[in-house]
Design a protein around this motif. Structure first.
Motif, PDB file in Angstrom:
ATOM      1  N   CYS A  11     -27.936 -56.717  24.782  1.00  7.20           N
ATOM      2  CA  CYS A  11     -27.459 -55.926  25.920  1.00  7.20           C
ATOM      3  C   CYS A  11     -28.567 -55.001  26.419  1.00  7.20           C
ATOM      4  N   ASN A  12     -29.222 -54.289  25.498  1.00 17.02           N
ATOM      5  CA  ASN A  12     -30.283 -53.365  25.887  1.00 17.02           C
ATOM      6  C   ASN A  12     -31.527 -54.074  26.413  1.00 17.02           C
ATOM      7  N   SER A  13     -31.901 -55.190  25.828  1.00 13.81           N
ATOM      8  CA  SER A  13     -33.084 -55.896  26.310  1.00 13.81           C
ATOM      9  C   SER A  13     -32.841 -56.471  27.700  1.00 13.81           C
ATOM     10  N   TYR A  14     -31.647 -56.991  27.950  1.00 10.23           N
ATOM     11  CA  TYR A  14     -31.327 -57.516  29.272  1.00 10.23           C
ATOM     12  C   TYR A  14     -31.288 -56.388  30.304  1.00 10.23           C
ATOM     13  N   GLY A  15     -30.698 -55.257  29.944  1.00  7.89           N
ATOM     14  CA  GLY A  15     -30.658 -54.110  30.838  1.00  7.89           C
ATOM     15  C   GLY A  15     -32.047 -53.586  31.144  1.00  7.89           C
ATOM     16  N   ARG A  16     -32.903 -53.478  30.128  1.00  9.35           N
ATOM     17  CA  ARG A  16     -34.274 -52.997  30.296  1.00  9.35           C
ATOM     18  C   ARG A  16     -35.083 -53.954  31.171  1.00  9.35           C
TER      19      ARG A  16
END
Length: 85
Positions: free
Chosen positions: A47-52
């Motif tokens: 989730c965080n890598s996709y958002g970043r």
């Protein structure tokens, strides 16, 4: 004739109680103001890598991953919220 009156009375009471229960219930979670739900994931890192990645490429201004556990025995879900300003 009496049976019909009782049926009508019971139906009216049932509808009234149903309305009270519906009014007293907790509201559904609202979307954050200006936010767009991009996806629901089982993994915090993804989730965080996709958002970043989306923020770095200019698809959105910023993001956050909200975690929720719908029930005590269920999996933790990560909601990717994005914002464009």
């Amino acid at each position: 004739m009496r049976g019909r009156r009782w049926t009508t009375l019971l139906a009216a009471v049932g509808l009234a109680l149903g309305g009270l229960i519906g009014v007293g219930g907790t509201p559904a979670a609202a979307d954050p103001q200006g936010g767009t739900l991009r996806g629901v994931y089982y993994d915090s890192q993804f989730c965080n890598s996709y958002g970043r990645q989306g923020a770095q490429s200019g698809q959105w201004s910023w993001y956050y991953c909200e975690h929720r556990q719908p029930n005590p025995t269920g999996p933790v879900l990560y909601f990717l919220w994005t914002f464009t300003y």
